[in-house]
Design an enzyme around this catalytic site. Structure first.
Site, mmCIF file in Angstrom:
data_model
loop_
_atom_site.group_PDB
_atom_site.id
_atom_site.type_symbol
_atom_site.label_atom_id
_atom_site.label_comp_id
_atom_site.label_asym_id
_atom_site.label_seq_id
_atom_site.Cartn_x
_atom_site.Cartn_y
_atom_site.Cartn_z
ATOM 1 C CG HIS A 2 1.221 18.954 -14.546
ATOM 2 N ND1 HIS A 2 0.794 18.121 -15.548
ATOM 3 C CD2 HIS A 2 0.833 18.372 -13.392
ATOM 4 C CE1 HIS A 2 0.153 17.086 -15.031
ATOM 5 N NE2 HIS A 2 0.167 17.217 -13.713
ATOM 6 C CE LYS A 29 0.138 25.103 -28.955
ATOM 7 N NZ LYS A 29 0.671 23.916 -28.318
ATOM 8 N NE ARG A 30 -5.571 30.034 -21.152
ATOM 9 C CZ ARG A 30 -6.081 30.155 -19.924
ATOM 10 N NH1 ARG A 30 -6.881 29.218 -19.444
ATOM 11 N NH2 ARG A 30 -5.848 31.228 -19.195
ATOM 12 C CE LYS A 69 -5.981 16.558 -26.244
ATOM 13 N NZ LYS A 69 -6.221 17.781 -25.449
ATOM 14 C CE LYS A 87 0.444 27.138 -23.593
ATOM 15 N NZ LYS A 87 0.623 25.682 -23.588
ATOM 16 C CB THR A 121 -2.054 16.823 -24.168
ATOM 17 O OG1 THR A 121 -2.658 18.046 -23.728
ATOM 18 C CG2 THR A 121 -1.354 16.153 -23.012
#
Ligand code: NBG
Length: 848
Positions: A371, A562-563, A674, A568, A670
């Site tokens: 992952h 998100k985290r 969504k 990111k 993911t």
């Protein structure tokens, strides 16, 4: 389920299974009284939630037990999903959807003077995961049950899940998550199925009865694993699979020997240290080096689970020789990779298999999913720590490695470079065990979680393994469950879709294709827009209460949840916010649609830069939100404590989904799925599953920007100089200078320095290189949003073309290509034919 009383004219529903509104009401009152020990006059809202949860659990039990029975009776393969994390989200609403009981329960609850949504909102979610990896495991459990695939989820019952986040003065503050405090109505403890787990100590050799060389592990301590089971019901099926989470306890609840010797505190200490094992979930992005407790957690739950599988197997089979035919075990990342060595130990030491046969069984049993490619997240354990905790496993790993490297030598006779690259033991620096290597060698299948990521796995971290075993590697693009992420979280959208195309899409997401023609239908677009508007109003109301801030539901909701992590690039988003702010300050007549920037996410407690990014977001919000010259044109919101529950509120309301990681860094994502499934358009890089989303929805319905993965590599290889971008780009310079001037920090010019220095100094995630492209793309977004009609057309097309990203599709691929497993239908049959417990009728015949 109905049974007849003496009077054949009266049909009476069983209070514990009946589905009529009247029976549900009675059951609710009954459970409030008998399980919570309250009556309506003194019951709290939470008591009512508990009573309702038990009412629903009762209605699951029949399915759950039928599922057990069916699996025991047939010798189908069972998949065991081993995951250190399950980010389940609240159960109640989801179970109502999957049982198709939402409406009658709503009515029963209302007629009892309560509000269903209020009760649903009271559920404390089990936050037994950090983010995407744990949430994926939860979506997979939903899909496995819905597809009627025999499965057991195994994991850890952390007493404290992921911390709760509060924002104080713009900073993240962590609060322990006491999710079990008021009780967990969804689980059933099964102490009778407890197992013992060994730790530490040493090994001895001996000759067995046949004169064979054997090894015995003499542990230094023992811990007991107690299983807690939770039913995971599929949608519109009778399958309810089991999620079995292990809690650690002292092997003896009190060490009487020590107690009798007068060592009272020593005896208590043992109990405490055993229970500590499953106390708390480790936040990821945390340096785990040297965290022995973490390795102990991993070994604990993996050994408990494998011993459990062996017990189940031996109830129907004379030996373990066909274990791999009965169980397919999937390793969710390397956290459970110790399972390879543990199954070898169980087979060789405890069940006396010879090495080669044990290896065949082990290898045929395991599959491994990678992952992440981030080097800091690849698990390594120093030999000394490993050997202290698991001395026998270290020997087994040496043996696996030895035999494996012998094969490598034959393949590459001249080349010792390969040996060092491939070895399970990393000899560079402090010697350590590389868990990804153990998982890869011990599994028959290895996969990544999106097309690009699976390619990168083969080209980078597992390159040398791919050369030896190309056939082992495959891709399984992630997916999400439409039950939770559409039907439950976005009833307005779901209803609108079902009105047009029926409701088969809920189980067969490709059916969403049928929506495509409606994108061209002006009347449908109108309906779509008013649906979206009311969903956005809901979130605006929430923000008003939580953040004491008014936001305009007509503004563009631009969302990144998100985290928090540098890769990111939440800070790239912030740079753009400041850029827009400066533009508006410089030219108040500028025509851009009003935007509400919404952020949410937790930072690992020891990840300082991530916490500083949170502070920056809030600091910018403080200035922008209160600048009268800006008014309603820009708002910045940080939603605290982002979790599954909050995700369910946020995804439906987004117009724009921010998926802006540095290309090559996000394995899949993911959240991106969504958002798009809920009709948000994506602004994103060519990273992870963004690439596949863009392929599906069409390039013209996706806002693309930024460097590609090869360009990122090239830029870094050529000696990347972020400072040059700053110097040469006036807009970028203005933004950075404004932060550094103390404008957002009450004149403090040092507060954000560490973050800015990192950007200007080495900028490992290439924000400076992507800034211009990002801002240009955002300008296109603004322009596109001005044409609301066309925007909704694109949004409808996004939803219509997202069918691929159902976790049902993902699970079907695993089932076919990795697990070779078939569905088994569970028939709903009455285990208590007269509506009462069989045991009673057997013992006293009272219900003949
Ligand atoms: C995460 C990745 C995400 C991915 C999820 C689920 C870890 C180690 N990895 O990109 O960062 O979507 O796994 O596969 O948490």
């Amino acid at each position: 389920m109905a049974f007849t009383t003496n009077n054949p004219l009266i049909q009476v529903e069983d209070d514990r299974t009946g589905l009529s509104v009247e029976t549900l009401k009675r059951a609710l009152a009954d459970n409030l009284f008998y399980l919570q020990g309250k009556f309506p006059g003194i019951a709290t809202k939470h008591d009512c939630y508990m009573a309702l949860a038990y009412t629903i659990r009762d209605r699951l039990l029949q399915r759950w037990l039928n599922t057990f029975q069916t699996y025991m009776a047939c010798d189908n393969r069972v998949v065991c999903y081993l995951s250190a994390e399950y980010l389940l989200g609240p159960h109640l609403g989801n179970n109502l959807i999957n049982l198709e009981l939402y409406e009658p329960v709503k009515q029963a609850v209302e007629e009892s003077g309560l509000d269903l949504q209020e009760l649903i909102d009271l559920e404390e979610e089990p936050g037994l995961g950090n983010g995407g990896l744990g949430r994926l495991a939860a979506c997979f459990m939903d899909s496995l049950a819905t597809l009627e695939i025999p499965a057991i989820g195994y994991g850890i019952r952390y007493e404290f899940g992921i911390f709760d986040q509060e924002i104080k003065d713009g900073w993240q503050v962590e609060i322990t998550d006491k999710w079990l405090q008021l009780g967990n109505p969804w689980e059933i403890a099964r102490p009778e199925a407890s197992v013992l787990i060994k730790f530490g100590g040493h090994t001895e050799t001996y000759a067995d009865d046949h004169g064979n060389y054997r090894v015995r592990w003499i542990p230094g301590s023992l811990v007991k694993g107690v299983p807690y089971d939770t039913p995971i019901l599929g949608y519109k099926v009778s399958t309810a699979n089991n999620l079995r989470l292990w809690k650690s306890e002292a092997a003896e609840s009190f060490d009487f020997r020590r107690f009798n010797l007068g060592d009272y505190y020593g005896a208590v200490e043992d109990k405490v240290s055993s229970e500590n094992l499953t106390k708390v979930l480790y936040p990821n992005d945390e340096q785990i080096k040297g965290k022995k407790l973490r390795l102990a957690q991993q070994y604990f739950f993996v050994s408990c689970s494998l011993q459990d599988m062996i017990r189940i197997h031996l109830t129907g089979n004379p030996t373990l020789d066909n274990f791999h035919e009965h169980f397919a075990v999937q390793l969710n990342d390397t956290h459970p990779a110790i399972g390879v060595a543990e199954l070898m130990r169980l087979l060789v030491d405890e069940y006396r298999f010879d090495w080669d046969r044990a290896w065949q069984i082990t290898h045929a049993t395991f599959g491994y999913t990678n992952h992440t490619l981030l080097p800091e997240a690849l698990e390594k354990w120093s030999l000394s720590l490993f050997g202290d905790l698991l001395p026998r496993h270290l020997e087994i790993i040496y043996e696996i490695n030895q035999r494996f490297l012998d094969q490598v030598r034959i393949k590459y006779p001249q080349d010792s470079g390969h040996l060092a690259q491939l070895s399970i033991i990393d000899e560079a620096g402090e010697k350590s065990v590389r868990m990804a290597h153990l998982a890869t060698i011990g599994s028959h299948a290895v996969n990544g979680v999106a097309a690009l990521h699976s390619e990168l796995v083969k080209e980078t971290i597992l390159k040398d393994f791919y050369e030896i075993w190309p056939e082992k590697f495959s891709n399984k693009t992630n997916g999400v469950t439409p039950r939770r992420w559409m039907v439950l979280s976005n009833p307005r959208l779901s209803q609108l879709i079902s009105e047009q195309i029926g409701d088969t899409w809920i189980k067969d997401l490709d059916q969403l294709h049928q929506l495509e023609p409606y994108a061209a239908d002006a009347e449908f677009r109108q309906k779509w827009q008013s649906m979206k508007r009311s969903v956005k109003q809901d979130l605006a109301n929430y923000i008003q209460v939580q953040n004491e801030l008014l936001v305009d539901p007509n503004s563009l909701f631009d969302v990144q949840v998100k985290r928090i992590h540098e890769y990111k690039r939440q800070h790239l988003n912030v740079l753009h916010v400041i850029h827009l702010y400066l533009q508006l300050k410089n030219d108040p007549t500028l025509e851009i649609p009003p935007r509400t920037f919404i952020f949410g996410g937790k930072a690992a407690p020891s990840y300082y830069i991530a916490k500083l990014i949170i502070k920056l977001i809030n600091a910018v919000g403080d200035v922008v939100n209160h600048d009268p010259a800006i008014g309603d044109r820009l708002k910045v919101v940080f939603l605290d404590d982002y979790n599954v529950k909050l995700g369910q509120r946020v995804y439906p309301a987004a117009d724009l989904s921010e998926q802006i990681s540095t290309a090559g860094k996000e394995a899949s994502g993911t959240g991106n799925m969504k958002f798009s499934l809920n009709g948000a358009l994506t602004i994103g890089t060519l990273d992870g599953a963004n690439i596949e989303i863009r392929e599906e929805v069409g390039a013209e319905n996706f806002f693309l920007f930024g460097l590609t993965t090869p360009e990122v590599e090239q830029t870094l290889a050529q000696g990347y100089r972020p400072w040059d971008y700053y110097q040469n780009n006036a807009d970028l310079k203005a933004v950075i200078d404004l932060i550094n001037s103390g404008f957002f920090s009450h004149g403090d010019t040092t507060l954000f320095r560490p973050l800015m220095d990192s950007l200007l100094g080495h900028d490992p995630y290439l924000l400076m290189a992507d800034f211009q492209s990002y801002c240009d793309c955002q300008a296109q977004v603004s322009k596109a949003y001005q044409d609301q009609d066309n925007w909704s057309r694109m949004a409808i097309l996004n939803v219509a073309r997202m069918g691929k990203f159902s976790s049902d599709r993902t699970i079907r691929e695993y089932a076919k290509e990795i697990w070779s497993i078939n569905p088994v239908q569970v028939e709903l049959e009455d285990l208590c034919p007269d509506g009462r417990c069989l045991l009673i009728s057997h013992t006293n015949g009272a219900h003949s």
